[in-house]
Design an enzyme around this catalytic site. Structure first.
Site, short mmCIF file in Angstrom:
data_model
loop_
_atom_site.label_atom_id
_atom_site.label_comp_id
_atom_site.label_asym_id
_atom_site.label_seq_id
_atom_site.Cartn_x
_atom_site.Cartn_y
_atom_site.Cartn_z
N GLU A 17 0.82 -1.21 0.00
CA GLU A 17 0.00 0.00 0.00
C GLU A 17 0.86 1.27 0.00
O GLU A 17 0.40 2.35 0.39
CB GLU A 17 -0.94 -0.02 1.20
CG GLU A 17 -1.90 -1.20 1.17
CD GLU A 17 -2.84 -1.24 2.37
OE1 GLU A 17 -3.71 -0.36 2.47
OE2 GLU A 17 -2.69 -2.15 3.19
N SER A 152 -6.72 -2.13 1.66
CA SER A 152 -6.91 -1.50 0.36
C SER A 152 -7.35 -2.49 -0.73
O SER A 152 -7.04 -2.30 -1.91
CB SER A 152 -5.63 -0.77 -0.09
OG SER A 152 -5.37 0.32 0.76
N TYR A 222 -8.89 3.53 -6.06
CA TYR A 222 -7.79 4.47 -6.19
C TYR A 222 -7.45 4.91 -7.61
O TYR A 222 -6.78 5.94 -7.78
CB TYR A 222 -6.53 3.86 -5.54
CG TYR A 222 -6.74 3.54 -4.09
CD1 TYR A 222 -6.88 4.55 -3.13
CD2 TYR A 222 -6.84 2.23 -3.66
CE1 TYR A 222 -7.09 4.24 -1.80
CE2 TYR A 222 -7.04 1.92 -2.32
CZ TYR A 222 -7.17 2.94 -1.41
OH TYR A 222 -7.38 2.64 -0.08
N ARG A 261 -12.04 3.78 10.85
CA ARG A 261 -13.20 3.67 9.98
C ARG A 261 -13.72 2.25 10.09
O ARG A 261 -12.96 1.29 9.90
CB ARG A 261 -12.85 3.99 8.53
CG ARG A 261 -14.08 4.16 7.63
CD ARG A 261 -13.74 4.11 6.15
NE ARG A 261 -13.44 2.75 5.72
CZ ARG A 261 -12.36 2.41 5.02
NH1 ARG A 261 -11.46 3.31 4.68
NH2 ARG A 261 -12.17 1.15 4.67
N ASP A 263 -16.28 -0.61 8.70
CA ASP A 263 -17.00 -0.99 7.49
C ASP A 263 -18.05 -2.05 7.81
O ASP A 263 -17.79 -2.99 8.57
CB ASP A 263 -16.04 -1.54 6.44
CG ASP A 263 -15.00 -0.52 6.01
OD1 ASP A 263 -15.15 0.66 6.36
OD2 ASP A 263 -14.03 -0.91 5.33
N GLU A 277 -15.03 -4.97 8.90
CA GLU A 277 -13.69 -4.76 9.43
C GLU A 277 -13.57 -3.37 10.01
O GLU A 277 -14.43 -2.51 9.82
CB GLU A 277 -12.62 -4.98 8.35
CG GLU A 277 -12.67 -4.01 7.19
CD GLU A 277 -11.59 -4.31 6.16
OE1 GLU A 277 -10.98 -5.40 6.22
OE2 GLU A 277 -11.35 -3.46 5.31
N ASN A 279 -10.65 -0.21 10.21
CA ASN A 279 -9.39 0.30 9.65
C ASN A 279 -8.84 1.36 10.61
O ASN A 279 -9.46 2.41 10.80
CB ASN A 279 -9.64 0.93 8.28
CG ASN A 279 -10.14 -0.09 7.28
OD1 ASN A 279 -9.36 -0.75 6.61
ND2 ASN A 279 -11.46 -0.23 7.18
N GLY A 283 -7.76 5.65 4.64
CA GLY A 283 -7.18 6.53 3.64
C GLY A 283 -7.50 7.99 3.90
O GLY A 283 -8.57 8.32 4.43
#
Length: 318
Positions: A17, A152, A222, A261, A263, A277, A279, A283
Site C-alpha cells: 500500500e 486496500s 484508487y 473507519r 465498514d 472490518e 481500519n 485513507g
C-alpha cells in the site's frame, strides 16, 4: 507569535500500500493549518529505510499516514513508543488487532459484535491437504478470499467455484501466510468514522460505498475517477443509529484510540448488519470516505487533522 508544532508526516513504507500512503500523506501535508503546524515530510522507502532519524528535538508529534503491514499493524507505533514521540492514531495493540482479520474477528465475536460467517487457515494447512473444498465446507458460494493482514482490497478475490478458490488462495498467500475466507452476502456496504479517545469517542454520519461490480476493488478505490461513496448514506433512522453504535463497540473491542473507519454490510431484506472490518488508519486521499464522512458531520478536513494531533498529545500527556 506562538511557535508552530512540528508534525512529521510519515508516508510510504515497504507494504503493498506504499502508493496509497503517498497519496494520503500528501493530502494531510497540504491540509495541516500552517498557522498552527510546521509539517515535515518523512518518506520511508519500499525497503523500510528512513531518510532521517526522528527525535524530539526535530519534531513534536508524528502523523503516521502509513497503510498495511509495517505502518498500520503496530510496528511503527511500537517504534514511536520507544522514541517517546507522541503520534496520531491507535496504539500498538489496537493497530495489531485491527490489521489482522483473524484477531479482529475474534475480538468482535468476544464482544458479541455480528460478523459474516468465515473460516481461516494457514499456508501450511492449505499445502498439507488436497481436500481444499473441505476447508470451506461450512460456507456457500460465492466467497471472498483475503490475506489476513492486508488492506486496500489488495490480494482479495471473489470466488464461485473450487478452481477460483484455489487461485484466490494462492493470490492471498502472496501477501500473507494466513488466509481468511468469508461468506458472500447480498448487501449494501456502509462505513462510519470514529474519532476520539478511549472514553468518549464520537461517530460520523454513515456513508455508503458505491460498488460498481461485485465488490470495490483496488482499481475502483484508487485508480478510477468514478464516485465511490454516497455521504450521508440513505438509511432508516434505526439502522443509522445501529451503525453508529456498532462502530463504537468495534472501536472499543480492539482498544482503539484517535481514529478508525468501521465498514459494514447491511442486508436490506433481513435488516441485518455485519461488521466487516475496522481500519485504524483509513485513507486520507481526496477520495477517501473517512474525512468526507466527518466533513458531512460538521468537522471539515483541517479541523479533523487538528483534533487528531490534539488527541496524540493528550494520550502522551504532552
Amino acid at each position: 507569535m506562538t511557535e508552530r508544532v512540528r508534525v512529521a508526516v510519515l508516508a510510504g513504507g515497504p507494504s503493498a500500500e506504499h502508493e496509497v500512503s503517498l497519496q494520503s500523506a500528501q493530502a494531510v501535508f497540504n491540509a495541516l493549518p500552517r498557522d498552527l503546524y510546521e509539517p515535515v515530510a518523512v518518506v520511508v522507502d519500499r525497503r523500510g529505510r528512513w531518510p532521517v532519524e526522528l527525535r524530539r528535538d526535530l519534531v513534536d508529534v508524528v502523523f503516521p499516514v502509513l497503510h498495511g503491514p509495517f505502518g498500520e499493524d503496530g510496528v511503527v507505533q511500537g517504534h514511536l513508543e520507544t522514541l517517546g514521540l507522541p503520534y496520531v492514531g491507535c496504539g500498538v495493540m489496537a493497530s495489531a488487532v485491527g490489521m489482522n482479520k483473524v484477531a479482529m474477528r475474534r475480538a468482535f465475536l468476544a464482544e458479541g459484535i455480528p460478523v459474516t460467517p468465515h473460516v481461516w487457515f494457514t499456508e501450511h494447512e492449505w499445502r498439507a491437504t488436497t481436500d481444499h473444498p473441505g476447508l470451506v465446507k461450512s460456507l456457500d458460494w460465492p466467497m471472498y478470499v483475503k490475506p489476513a493482514g492486508m488492506g486496500s482490497s489488495i490480494g482479495i478475490s471473489r470466488v464461485t467455484c473450487v478452481e477460483e478458490l484455489r487461485a484466490g488462495v494462492e493470490l492471498a498467500l502472496a501477501h500473507d501466510r494466513t488466509v481468511v475466507v468469508e461468506q458472500g452476502v447480498t448487501a449494501r456496504e456502509i462505513v462510519c468514522g470514529v474519532l476520539g479517545g478511549h472514553d468518549t469517542p464520537d461517530t460520523s454520519v454513515p456513508g455508503e460505498l458505491i460498488v460498481p461490480g461485485d465488490w470495490l476493488d483496488y482499481e475502483a478505490k484508487y485508480l478510477s475517477r468514478a464516485e465511490i461513496a454516497a455521504i450521508p448514506a440513505v438509511l432508516p433512522e434505526r439502522v443509522a443509529e445501529d451503525v453508529r453504535e456498532l462502530a463504537l463497540r468495534a472501536f472499543r473491542a480492539i482498544g482503539g484510540y484517535g481514529l478508525s473507519r468501521v465498514d459494514f454490510l447491511y442486508e436490506e431484506d433481513t435488516g441485518r448488519l455485519y461488521v466487516l472490518e475496522i481500519n485504524t488508519m483509513p485513507g486520507f486521499t481526496s477520495r477517501s470516505v473517512y474525512a468526507r464522512c466527518w466533513a458531512a458531520s460538521g468537522v471539515p478536513y483541517p479541523d479533523l487533522l487538528r483534533r487528531l494531533v490534539d488527541l496524540a498529545f493528550a494520550r502522551s500527556g504532552s
